[in-house]
Each structure stands twice: as structure tokens, then as C-alpha cells.
Design a protein around this motif. Structure first.
Motif, PDB file in Angstrom:
ATOM      1  N   PRO A 176       0.831  -1.099  -0.112  1.00 57.83           N
ATOM      2  CA  PRO A 176       0.013   0.022  -0.015  1.00 57.83           C
ATOM      3  C   PRO A 176       0.799   1.128   0.176  1.00 57.83           C
ATOM      4  N   PRO A 177       0.282   2.402  -0.072  1.00 59.91           N
ATOM      5  CA  PRO A 177       1.074   3.708  -0.519  1.00 59.91           C
ATOM      6  C   PRO A 177       2.016   3.798   0.661  1.00 59.91           C
ATOM      7  N   ALA A 178       1.639   3.760   1.900  1.00 62.04           N
ATOM      8  CA  ALA A 178       2.612   4.278   2.935  1.00 62.04           C
ATOM      9  C   ALA A 178       3.713   3.224   3.005  1.00 62.04           C
ATOM     10  N   ARG A 179       3.407   2.028   2.982  1.00 67.80           N
ATOM     11  CA  ARG A 179       4.759   1.021   2.780  1.00 67.80           C
ATOM     12  C   ARG A 179       5.565   1.392   1.621  1.00 67.80           C
ATOM     13  N   LEU A 180       5.094   1.518   0.464  1.00 68.25           N
ATOM     14  CA  LEU A 180       5.677   1.512  -0.880  1.00 68.25           C
ATOM     15  C   LEU A 180       6.788   3.025  -0.498  1.00 68.25           C
ATOM     16  N   ALA A 181       6.096   3.974  -0.017  1.00 68.90           N
ATOM     17  CA  ALA A 181       6.907   5.294   0.232  1.00 68.90           C
ATOM     18  C   ALA A 181       8.083   5.091   1.003  1.00 68.90           C
ATOM     19  N   GLU A 182       8.081   4.250   1.996  1.00 65.39           N
ATOM     20  CA  GLU A 182       9.029   4.039   3.041  1.00 65.39           C
ATOM     21  C   GLU A 182      10.189   3.274   2.107  1.00 65.39           C
ATOM     22  N   ALA A 183       9.682   2.040   1.349  1.00 58.61           N
ATOM     23  CA  ALA A 183      10.759   1.478   0.830  1.00 58.61           C
ATOM     24  C   ALA A 183      11.341   2.299  -0.213  1.00 58.61           C
ATOM     25  N   ARG A 184      10.561   3.342  -1.015  1.00 58.33           N
ATOM     26  CA  ARG A 184      11.288   4.040  -2.028  1.00 58.33           C
ATOM     27  C   ARG A 184      12.262   5.071  -1.066  1.00 58.33           C
ATOM     28  N   ARG A 185      11.974   5.722   0.088  1.00 58.96           N
ATOM     29  CA  ARG A 185      12.874   6.269   0.718  1.00 58.96           C
ATOM     30  C   ARG A 185      14.195   5.770   0.828  1.00 58.96           C
ATOM     31  N   ASN A 186      13.952   4.399   1.240  1.00 54.84           N
ATOM     32  CA  ASN A 186      15.068   3.751   1.565  1.00 54.84           C
ATOM     33  C   ASN A 186      16.105   3.289   0.137  1.00 54.84           C
ATOM     34  N   GLU A 187      15.375   3.147  -0.648  1.00 50.79           N
ATOM     35  CA  GLU A 187      16.025   3.071  -2.115  1.00 50.79           C
ATOM     36  C   GLU A 187      16.657   3.957  -2.457  1.00 50.79           C
ATOM     37  N   MET A 188      16.088   5.234  -2.213  1.00 53.97           N
ATOM     38  CA  MET A 188      17.092   6.538  -2.621  1.00 53.97           C
ATOM     39  C   MET A 188      18.030   6.820  -1.666  1.00 53.97           C
ATOM     40  N   ARG A 189      17.981   6.383  -0.518  1.00 55.31           N
ATOM     41  CA  ARG A 189      19.199   6.801   0.495  1.00 55.31           C
ATOM     42  C   ARG A 189      20.430   5.563  -0.224  1.00 55.31           C
ATOM     43  N   ASN A 190      19.822   4.563  -0.660  1.00 61.60           N
ATOM     44  CA  ASN A 190      21.068   3.657  -1.033  1.00 61.60           C
ATOM     45  C   ASN A 190      21.490   4.194  -2.316  1.00 61.60           C
ATOM     46  N   ALA A 191      20.592   4.681  -3.153  1.00 60.00           N
ATOM     47  CA  ALA A 191      21.096   5.141  -4.498  1.00 60.00           C
ATOM     48  C   ALA A 191      21.972   6.382  -4.216  1.00 60.00           C
TER      49      ALA A 191
END
Length: 235
Positions: free
Chosen positions: A65-80
Motif C-alpha cells: 500500500p502507499p505508505a509501505r511503498l513510500a518508505e521502501a522508496r525512501r530507503n532505495e533513494m538513500r541507497n542510491a
């Protein structure tokens, strides 16, 4: 892709000072500015601002769901950003809803970003092209223009993402924009790793929404095997 354009040195493009990159969604920073950011992090530094939470890329997923996906994408951006040589301290997440940046108070967003530029000694800001077809990309371009009006000493440069991929007239328009080209050079491996860090956008995370967004291999190759493109936005 360098149709008659001017090839520039990354030091010239950064202005020998910290830069700011505005990314409408997590991944735009790596696609459009990965090489530039890799140079900036090694030298004078950079601020990367993620404008939206990226939560709308897989709207039919029940597992994400949106909240979970948003947190995943924040982590992905930190890694990037880490792959490009930066850290979490170089990131600012504004968390506007994905797809609704245009409904935000753009003047307020611009004012806050101008203040961040002043605090970080940023003189050049890189925003997505107004020609990109996504509304958040166009809204980010508009916020960059508002920043320029608020702080005329800021220089605003556009970087294309979607328009360089799907606009058949893209190359023809570059000369009139006085576009410049930044070869990826030895930053290619870091840029590719940064793009791959966005696992949700590469189709490796969300498994229950086959209609959701996923970068194709051809799409990724186009951005890592060709120069990055920038042009100064008219004041």
C-alpha cells in the motif's frame, strides 16, 4: 546521444560549488543526474531533494500500500545516493503525494528550497525539464522557475528524463535550448548501481501488480550509456 552539442566539464557545470538536484520521485536523481552527482559528492557537495513520496508507482498492489511503498522508496533513494558517494545527510524528503505536487503551494515550496540553498551555499539548482510529460516533473520545473524569481542569483538548469526517452523531436529541440552534454565517464558504474538501487522501479520488489511501473533494460541502458543533458532555464 550528443547531436552537435557542447561537451562540458563537470566542474563547470557545478560552478565549483555545492549544487542542488530536485527529483520529482525517487530515481529521477540517478537517471538524469547520476554522473553529475557522483562528481559533486567527490568535490564541493550536493543536496538532493525528493519532491514526492513515490507512492503511486504500483497502485494495484495489496502487499505494498502507499505508505509501505513510500518508505521502501525512501530507503532505495538513500541507497542510491550512497552509491553515488553521498549520505542520508545530503537528502531532503518533502513527501508530497505522488502525482499531486502540482496541487501543493508551489510558492511555499520554492521559498523553503531557496532558504535551503542559502544555508548550503548552493548557487546552481537542477530541475526536471518542463517538457517531461509527468505532471510532477512539470511542477518541479515550475518550482525551479519560482526559485529563480525569488533568488535571481540562483542559476536553474533543466535535466530531461521522460522527454529524452519518448519525445521523437527531442534531439531536434536541443540546439535551440543550447543544451550541454556531460559524459558519464568513470561514473558509469556508480550511476548504474544507483539506478539499480531503486529495486521497486526495476520490477524486483512488488510482485502483485504486474501493471505497475518498471524500468526496462533498454530504458536503463539509454541513461547509463549516453551523456547526461542539461540546459540553463531562461530567467
Amino acid at each position: 546521444m550528443m547531436p552537435g552539442g557542447v561537451v562540458v566539464d563537470p566542474a563547470w557545470l557545478t560552478g565549483w560549488a555545492p549544487i542542488m538536484v530536485l527529483a520529482p520521485h525517487p530515481d529521477d536523481e540517478s537517471l538524469g543526474c547520476g554522473g553529475l552527482l557522483a562528481y559533486a559528492f567527490r568535490n564541493h557537495g550536493a543536496r538532493v531533494v525528493c519532491m514526492t513520496d513515490g507512492s503511486a508507482s504500483h497502485p494495484n498492489s495489496q502487499q505494498w500500500p502507499p505508505a509501505r511503498l513510500a518508505e521502501a522508496r525512501r530507503n532505495e533513494m538513500r541507497n542510491a545516493v550512497a552509491e553515488l558517494g553521498g549520505s542520508a545527510d545530503d537528502l531532503n524528503f518533502l513527501d508530497h503525494p505522488d502525482g499531486w505536487l502540482g496541487a501543493s503551494d508551489r510558492d511555499a515550496v520554492a521559498e523553503a528550497l531557496v532558504a535551503e540553498c542559502a544555508a548550503s551555499h548552493v548557487r546552481r539548482v537542477f530541475v526536471t525539464s518542463a517538457e517531461d510529460h509527468h505532471e510532477d516533473h512539470r511542477a518541479t520545473a515550475d518550482i525551479g522557475a519560482r526559485m529563480s524569481r525569488l533568488a535571481p542569483d540562483l542559476q536553474i538548469f533543466a535535466y530531461p528524463v521522460w522527454s529524452r526517452w519518448d519525445d521523437p523531436d527531442f534531439d531536434r529541440r536541443l540546439p535551440e535550448k543550447q543544451a550541454v552534454f556531460l559524459p558519464i565517464g568513470d561514473a558509469r558504474a556508480a550511476k548504474l548501481a544507483a539506478i539499480e538501487a531503486h529495486a521497486s522501479q526495476r520490477g524486483r520488489l512488488v510482485e502483485d501488480d504486474p501493471s505497475g511501473f518498471a524500468m526496462t533494460d533498454d530504458f536503463v541502458t539509454a541513461f547509463v550509456d549516453n551523456a547526461e543533458i542539461f540546459w540553463k532555464v531562461a530567467e
